[in-house]
Design a protein around this motif. Structure first.
Motif, PDB file in Angstrom:
ATOM      1  N   TYR A 389      35.790  43.478  36.125  1.00  0.00           N
ATOM      2  CA  TYR A 389      36.261  44.101  37.362  1.00  0.00           C
ATOM      3  C   TYR A 389      37.238  45.219  37.034  1.00  0.00           C
ATOM      4  CZ  TYR A 389      34.328  40.131  39.964  1.00  0.00           C
ATOM      5  OH  TYR A 389      33.492  39.195  40.505  1.00  0.00           O
ATOM      6  N   LEU A 390      37.170  46.286  37.818  1.00  0.00           N
ATOM      7  CA  LEU A 390      38.184  47.330  37.771  1.00  0.00           C
ATOM      8  C   LEU A 390      39.223  46.989  38.836  1.00  0.00           C
ATOM      9  CD1 LEU A 390      39.321  50.038  36.817  1.00  0.00           C
ATOM     10  CD2 LEU A 390      37.884  51.161  38.537  1.00  0.00           C
ATOM     11  N   ILE A 391      40.415  46.607  38.390  1.00  0.00           N
ATOM     12  CA  ILE A 391      41.478  46.198  39.305  1.00  0.00           C
ATOM     13  C   ILE A 391      42.375  47.399  39.575  1.00  0.00           C
ATOM     14  CG2 ILE A 391      43.370  44.603  39.719  1.00  0.00           C
ATOM     15  CD1 ILE A 391      40.696  43.217  39.458  1.00  0.00           C
ATOM     16  N   VAL A 392      42.516  47.748  40.861  1.00  0.00           N
ATOM     17  CA  VAL A 392      43.430  48.803  41.293  1.00  0.00           C
ATOM     18  C   VAL A 392      44.536  48.149  42.104  1.00  0.00           C
ATOM     19  CG1 VAL A 392      43.690  50.953  42.564  1.00  0.00           C
ATOM     20  CG2 VAL A 392      41.568  50.485  41.338  1.00  0.00           C
ATOM     21  N   ALA A 393      45.800  48.380  41.718  1.00  0.00           N
ATOM     22  CA  ALA A 393      46.944  47.722  42.356  1.00  0.00           C
ATOM     23  C   ALA A 393      47.866  48.757  42.975  1.00  0.00           C
ATOM     24  CB  ALA A 393      47.713  46.869  41.354  1.00  0.00           C
ATOM     25  N   GLN A 394      48.478  48.397  44.124  1.00  0.00           N
ATOM     26  CA  GLN A 394      49.410  49.273  44.841  1.00  0.00           C
ATOM     27  C   GLN A 394      50.516  48.417  45.436  1.00  0.00           C
ATOM     28  OE1 GLN A 394      49.412  52.904  45.798  1.00  0.00           O
ATOM     29  NE2 GLN A 394      51.464  52.152  46.239  1.00  0.00           N
ATOM     30  N   LYS A 395      51.775  48.779  45.125  1.00  0.00           N
ATOM     31  CA  LYS A 395      52.908  48.054  45.702  1.00  0.00           C
ATOM     32  C   LYS A 395      53.227  48.583  47.094  1.00  0.00           C
ATOM     33  CE  LYS A 395      55.142  47.127  41.224  1.00  0.00           C
ATOM     34  NZ  LYS A 395      56.289  47.425  40.361  1.00  0.00           N
ATOM     35  N   TYR A 396      53.837  47.715  47.923  1.00  0.00           N
ATOM     36  CA  TYR A 396      54.288  48.122  49.260  1.00  0.00           C
ATOM     37  C   TYR A 396      55.495  47.270  49.632  1.00  0.00           C
ATOM     38  CZ  TYR A 396      51.637  44.011  50.921  1.00  0.00           C
ATOM     39  OH  TYR A 396      51.162  42.745  51.121  1.00  0.00           O
ATOM     40  N   GLN A 397      56.074  47.562  50.811  1.00  0.00           N
ATOM     41  CA  GLN A 397      57.281  46.872  51.277  1.00  0.00           C
ATOM     42  C   GLN A 397      58.370  46.889  50.208  1.00  0.00           C
ATOM     43  OE1 GLN A 397      56.290  42.936  52.667  1.00  0.00           O
ATOM     44  NE2 GLN A 397      55.320  43.675  54.533  1.00  0.00           N
ATOM     45  N   LYS A 398      58.687  48.129  49.761  1.00  0.00           N
ATOM     46  CA  LYS A 398      59.743  48.325  48.774  1.00  0.00           C
ATOM     47  C   LYS A 398      59.515  47.483  47.510  1.00  0.00           C
ATOM     48  CE  LYS A 398      63.234  49.558  52.218  1.00  0.00           C
ATOM     49  NZ  LYS A 398      64.587  49.270  52.764  1.00  0.00           N
ATOM     50  N   SER A 399      58.270  47.446  47.096  1.00  0.00           N
ATOM     51  CA  SER A 399      57.856  46.767  45.853  1.00  0.00           C
ATOM     52  C   SER A 399      58.047  45.258  45.897  1.00  0.00           C
ATOM     53  CB  SER A 399      58.623  47.340  44.642  1.00  0.00           C
ATOM     54  OG  SER A 399      58.358  48.711  44.482  1.00  0.00           O
ATOM     55  N   THR A 400      58.155  44.686  47.105  1.00  0.00           N
ATOM     56  CA  THR A 400      58.260  43.229  47.207  1.00  0.00           C
ATOM     57  C   THR A 400      56.887  42.571  47.298  1.00  0.00           C
ATOM     58  OG1 THR A 400      58.464  43.340  49.621  1.00  0.00           O
ATOM     59  CG2 THR A 400      60.510  43.405  48.327  1.00  0.00           C
ATOM     60  N   ALA A 401      55.845  43.368  47.431  1.00  0.00           N
ATOM     61  CA  ALA A 401      54.488  42.838  47.505  1.00  0.00           C
ATOM     62  C   ALA A 401      53.531  43.898  46.967  1.00  0.00           C
ATOM     63  CB  ALA A 401      54.123  42.449  48.932  1.00  0.00           C
ATOM     64  N   ALA A 402      52.329  43.446  46.690  1.00  0.00           N
ATOM     65  CA  ALA A 402      51.330  44.376  46.154  1.00  0.00           C
ATOM     66  C   ALA A 402      49.940  43.899  46.538  1.00  0.00           C
ATOM     67  CB  ALA A 402      51.450  44.502  44.628  1.00  0.00           C
ATOM     68  N   VAL A 403      49.032  44.859  46.692  1.00  0.00           N
ATOM     69  CA  VAL A 403      47.640  44.542  46.985  1.00  0.00           C
ATOM     70  C   VAL A 403      46.819  44.868  45.741  1.00  0.00           C
ATOM     71  CG1 VAL A 403      47.201  46.825  47.959  1.00  0.00           C
ATOM     72  CG2 VAL A 403      45.701  44.918  48.568  1.00  0.00           C
ATOM     73  N   PHE A 404      45.880  43.983  45.435  1.00  0.00           N
ATOM     74  CA  PHE A 404      45.021  44.126  44.259  1.00  0.00           C
ATOM     75  C   PHE A 404      43.568  44.154  44.732  1.00  0.00           C
ATOM     76  CE2 PHE A 404      48.918  42.206  42.856  1.00  0.00           C
ATOM     77  CZ  PHE A 404      49.183  42.797  41.636  1.00  0.00           C
ATOM     78  N   VAL A 405      42.847  45.211  44.382  1.00  0.00           N
ATOM     79  CA  VAL A 405      41.443  45.372  44.759  1.00  0.00           C
ATOM     80  C   VAL A 405      40.619  45.372  43.482  1.00  0.00           C
ATOM     81  CG1 VAL A 405      39.740  46.811  45.910  1.00  0.00           C
ATOM     82  CG2 VAL A 405      42.090  46.719  46.783  1.00  0.00           C
ATOM     83  N   GLY A 406      39.681  44.438  43.388  1.00  0.00           N
ATOM     84  CA  GLY A 406      38.834  44.327  42.212  1.00  0.00           C
ATOM     85  C   GLY A 406      37.394  44.695  42.533  1.00  0.00           C
ATOM     86  N   LEU A 407      36.863  45.699  41.873  1.00  0.00           N
ATOM     87  CA  LEU A 407      35.482  46.137  42.069  1.00  0.00           C
ATOM     88  C   LEU A 407      34.640  45.681  40.882  1.00  0.00           C
ATOM     89  CD1 LEU A 407      36.148  49.776  43.347  1.00  0.00           C
ATOM     90  CD2 LEU A 407      35.756  47.710  44.705  1.00  0.00           C
ATOM     91  N   ASP A 408      33.516  45.031  41.176  1.00  0.00           N
ATOM     92  CA  ASP A 408      32.637  44.514  40.131  1.00  0.00           C
ATOM     93  C   ASP A 408      31.937  45.676  39.432  1.00  0.00           C
ATOM     94  OD1 ASP A 408      30.939  43.173  38.506  1.00  0.00           O
ATOM     95  OD2 ASP A 408      30.008  41.951  40.058  1.00  0.00           O
ATOM     96  N   ILE A 409      32.282  45.877  38.172  1.00  0.00           N
ATOM     97  CA  ILE A 409      31.673  46.972  37.393  1.00  0.00           C
ATOM     98  C   ILE A 409      30.878  46.413  36.217  1.00  0.00           C
ATOM     99  CG2 ILE A 409      33.465  48.631  38.042  1.00  0.00           C
ATOM    100  CD1 ILE A 409      34.747  48.159  35.308  1.00  0.00           C
ATOM    101  N   THR A 410      30.461  45.140  36.354  1.00  0.00           N
ATOM    102  CA  THR A 410      29.737  44.514  35.248  1.00  0.00           C
ATOM    103  C   THR A 410      28.459  45.277  34.928  1.00  0.00           C
ATOM    104  OG1 THR A 410      30.630  42.370  35.937  1.00  0.00           O
ATOM    105  CG2 THR A 410      28.768  42.360  34.412  1.00  0.00           C
ATOM    106  N   GLU A 411      27.643  45.526  35.973  1.00  0.00           N
ATOM    107  CA  GLU A 411      26.370  46.215  35.740  1.00  0.00           C
ATOM    108  C   GLU A 411      26.595  47.640  35.268  1.00  0.00           C
ATOM    109  OE1 GLU A 411      23.927  45.963  39.149  1.00  0.00           O
ATOM    110  OE2 GLU A 411      23.735  43.763  39.112  1.00  0.00           O
ATOM    111  N   SER A 412      27.549  48.341  35.915  1.00  0.00           N
ATOM    112  CA  SER A 412      27.807  49.720  35.503  1.00  0.00           C
ATOM    113  C   SER A 412      28.357  49.767  34.087  1.00  0.00           C
ATOM    114  CB  SER A 412      28.784  50.385  36.474  1.00  0.00           C
ATOM    115  OG  SER A 412      30.016  49.694  36.508  1.00  0.00           O
ATOM    116  N   LYS A 413      29.148  48.740  33.733  1.00  0.00           N
ATOM    117  CA  LYS A 413      29.682  48.675  32.371  1.00  0.00           C
ATOM    118  C   LYS A 413      28.542  48.478  31.378  1.00  0.00           C
ATOM    119  CE  LYS A 413      33.517  48.389  29.839  1.00  0.00           C
ATOM    120  NZ  LYS A 413      34.556  49.423  29.824  1.00  0.00           N
ATOM    121  N   GLN A 414      27.635  47.558  31.719  1.00  0.00           N
ATOM    122  CA  GLN A 414      26.486  47.335  30.842  1.00  0.00           C
ATOM    123  C   GLN A 414      25.614  48.584  30.749  1.00  0.00           C
ATOM    124  OE1 GLN A 414      24.680  43.906  32.653  1.00  0.00           O
ATOM    125  NE2 GLN A 414      26.147  42.458  31.755  1.00  0.00           N
TER     126      GLN A 414
END
Length: 734
Positions: A389-414
């Protein structure tokens, strides 16, 4: 509090008999209707410490004495807030100032202790000497209060020790106690929230201005109502229970709905307190309209639902995590991937599934750094299957929390890996094809050169053989002819000696033949024939040495002999012709040992290099301004130093390099070459000459033949600085 009458003081202030300093009261204009500009002029011209502020306590003008006492010069206080300049004033200062601005107090006076220094330092509240302050409102031409006039005067130190001062201090405190209820009443009446008091039976006995405004009733109308009349959720039958609960708990906070005079309703948050005063019981209620808050909560809930829908629609694994490394939530794709309800993730520690240590490390490391964004490839085990997975992370609420989005790149990687492998195979194949093509080109060049030199060698050998036979015959017979002729001439001399007077016929013949001239010229003629035949024999020998058709294997050879034979063949091209002066050939031979080589092939290299040098000088002859200078700056140490300008010339230098190599350098002072041309000269078929005069194979063949000997051939050239070609080959052993 009463003050003593003001005694006229000019220019300064004196003391009363009890030691006090008289306090300067505001001018009479401060209590009548005057313009703001006039007040400002009066303040600025005053000899006392006086200042003028507006309703927001921002300075409009100050006297010189004020600036001196407070330590603010150059008009820097104008426009600044009084509370900004004096941040440490007691709270009752602000209360009294607001009361004066509201018209509740006609004036206010009080004392502030200080240690030493200016008035600015005195207002800090330290123990020591003191300053007395007086506030009075000033009014503008329309009769409204426009601000305050501030007076400050110093009180003598011994005044604090007298009974008079004690009385003064007591009066000040009494004045503050007298104004406190007034201030409380002002605060209640002008509070932004709805405030009202009710008696134990639920009747309203007090309502502030905000309550009248919100409910649409006058104060008298509200005082005739009960709480049940305005609280739609608190009926008269529920009042007794509500009152008992309030008495037990002393205060309550709840939400309800209030009803206005015109029947409209709105939600409120109510805080009620139980009070006892004068033997009576009261309920104090402070209500705040929460319509906006509820609307915001509804909007927030809708936004949250909308966000959840968006996140659920994202084709990836989405999670949001708090800085304490616990899940705040996940989208349905992540929950479905682990076959768990999304609600079970909330509050769980990151890593509780123990399926993706790398993701756990990413979360830990991300919250440990100050960056707001990051991205990283992570491998996770989903249902026993490893995926990337390609994990993209972004902090919010003055860095007290963060959202993590994982995109499946298994096939594209292969696919990428497969593509890279395919590209690598193609690169290898292309490299092999390029190498094969290069070998073919070299083979083709070699075949052409071999065939060319084979034919040329056979032709040269045949010509040399055919020329050698008659030349040998002529050269061998010239000596005999010379002897015969010398004998004949000697016989003629004997005849002339014994027959000094020949018959007229012989005498006429001798005069016709010019016998004396023949006797002198005939030996010279025979000698010229001998020299010519020897010259022809040398040329034939050079041709045979150059072709070397009888030497197919590597043998030791004299490099200088090969150079000389090549130069002899090209002797005709070194002579002046076509407006070009003759080319001066300079030989700088070192002490070379015999070198193991293919002598014929090296001679071909010498021929190509010398021919190119002659061609370059002929080009320079057609364009004299292009003549360069021979640069003796190569690794060859001999041959002079520095750059000198010459007439057209070619220089051949040889020497031993190190212990196992010899070097041959052929340089000219022709026009030279640009870097672009210099990078292409060893390519097959490349030429800067007309196609009819060159095949473009000479230098390519030369490089191939030198490399065949395990040596190297490189060129040094610059525009206008001539050209030098250097050959290095190993000496070799027998």
């Amino acid at each position: 509090m009463q003050t003593k009458p003001v005694q006229q003081q000019s220019p300064g202030l004196g003391r009363y008999a009890d030691g006090t300093i008289p306090i300067a009261h505001p001018p009479a204009e401060a209590t009548v209707f005057e313009s703001k500009e006039r007040f400002q002029r009066l303040v600025e011209r005053s000899a006392d410490s006086v200042a003028m502020v507006d309703c927001e306590m921002r300075y409009l003008s100050v006297s010189r004495r004020w600036e001196t006492d407070c330590g603010f010069g150059g008009g820097e206080v104008i426009g600044r807030s009084h509370w900004e300049l004096f941040p440490n004033l007691p709270e009752y200062w602000q209360q009294n100032a607001r009361a004066c601005l509201a018209g509740v107090l006609e004036y206010s006076e009080f004392v502030v202790w200080r240690s030493t220094g200016s008035v600015a330092g005195q207002i800090g509240g330290a123990v020591g000497t003191s300053v007395k302050w007086v506030f009075r409102p000033w009014k503008n031409s329309s009769g409204a209060i426009g601000g305050l006039i501030l007076f400050a005067s110093e009180i003598a130190e011994d005044f604090a020790e007298t009974n008079c001062y004690k009385k003064f201090s007591s009066d000040v405190k009494s004045k503050q106690l007298e104004t406190r209820p007034q201030l409380t009443q002002i605060a209640l009446d002008n509070a932004a929230d709805t405030m009202f008091f009710t008696s134990s039976d639920g009747h309203i006995c007090y309502a502030n201005k905000a309550a009248c405004h919100v409910f649409g009733y006058s104060e008298s109308e509200l005082l005739n109502l009960t709480v049940s009349d305005i609280d739609s959720q608190l009926s008269a039958s529920d009042w007794i229970e509500h009152w008992e609960q309030l008495k037990q708990q002393s205060n309550l906070t709840f939400e309800t709905t209030y009803k206005t005079k015109d029947g409209a309703t709105f939600p409120v948050e109510v805080k009620v307190n139980y009070l006892e005063y004068g033997g009576c019981e009261y309920r104090c209620a402070i209500a705040r309209d929460i319509s906006a808050r509820q609307a915001a909560e509804v909007a927030l809930l809708e936004a949250k639902e909308q966000l959840q829908a968006v996140l659920d629609a994202v084709p990836g694994l989405v999670s949001w995590v708090s800085s304490d490394l616990r899940y705040l939530g996940v989208n349905r794709h992540l929950a479905n991937a682990y076959q768990m309800p999304a609600e079970l993730f909330a509050g769980q520690k990151v890593g509780f599934l123990e399926t993706s240590p790398k993701f756990n490390d990413l979360v830990y490391d991300f919250f440990a750094i100050p960056e707001k964004k990051t991205s990283q490839e992570v491998t996770a085990s989903i249902r026993g299957e490893n995926k990337t997975y390609l994990i993209v992370a972004q902090k919010y609420q003055k860095s007290t929390a963060a959202v993590f989005v994982g995109l499946d790149i298994t096939e594209s990687k292969q696919s990428l890996v497969a593509l890279q492998e395919s590209e690598e195979r193609l690169r290898q194949q292309a490299a092999k094809l390029e190498q094969t093509l290069l070998v073919l080109q070299q083979t083709q060049t070699q075949l052409i050169q071999t065939e060319k030199m084979s034919s040329l060698g056979q032709l040269v050998a045949g010509i040399a053989h055919e020329i050698n036979n008659p030349v040998s015959f002529i050269s061998g017979n010239v000596s005999h002819a010379t002897g015969y002729i010398e004998e004949l001439l000697r016989a003629i001399d004997v005849y002339q000696k014994h027959y000094p007077h020949p018959v007229p016929e012989i005498q006429e013949l001798m005069e016709e033949l010019d016998l004396e001239f023949i006797k002198k010229d005939l030996p010279k003629l025979l000698n010229s024939m001998k020299v010519g035949s020897e010259r022809i024999r040398d040329v034939v020998r050079s041709l045979r040495l150059f072709s070397r058709t009888d030497e197919a294997e590597m043998k030791t050879a004299d490099i200088h002999e090969g150079l000389d034979s090549t130069v002899l063949i090209l002797q005709n091209r070194l002579q002046a012709k076509g407006g070009r002066p003759g080319i001066n050939l300079i030989k700088e031979y070192g002490n070379l040992p015999r070198v193991r080589c293919y002598a014929g092939q090296l001679n071909q290299v010498f021929m190509h290099l010398l021919t190119n040098a002659i061609d370059a000088l002929e080009e320079g002859g057609r364009n004299p301004e292009k003549y360069g200078t021979i640069q003796n700056q190569s690794f060859l140490s001999s041959g002079g130093s520095g750059a000198e300008t010459f007439h057209p010339e070619i220089r051949i230098r040889t020497e031993v390099v190190g212990e196992s190599e010899v070097a041959i350098a052929i340089s000219d002072n022709g026009p030279g070459m640009t870097e672009e041309v210099l990078g292409c000269i060893f390519e097959p078929l490349f030429t800067t000459k007309p196609p009819a005069t060159s095949t473009g194979l000479g230098l390519a063949i030369s490089q191939h033949l030198v490399e065949k000997h395990g040596g190297e051939l490189h060129c040094v050239s610059r525009p206008g600085q001539g050209t030098e070609l250097i050959i290095k080959i190993a000496i070799g052993n027998d």
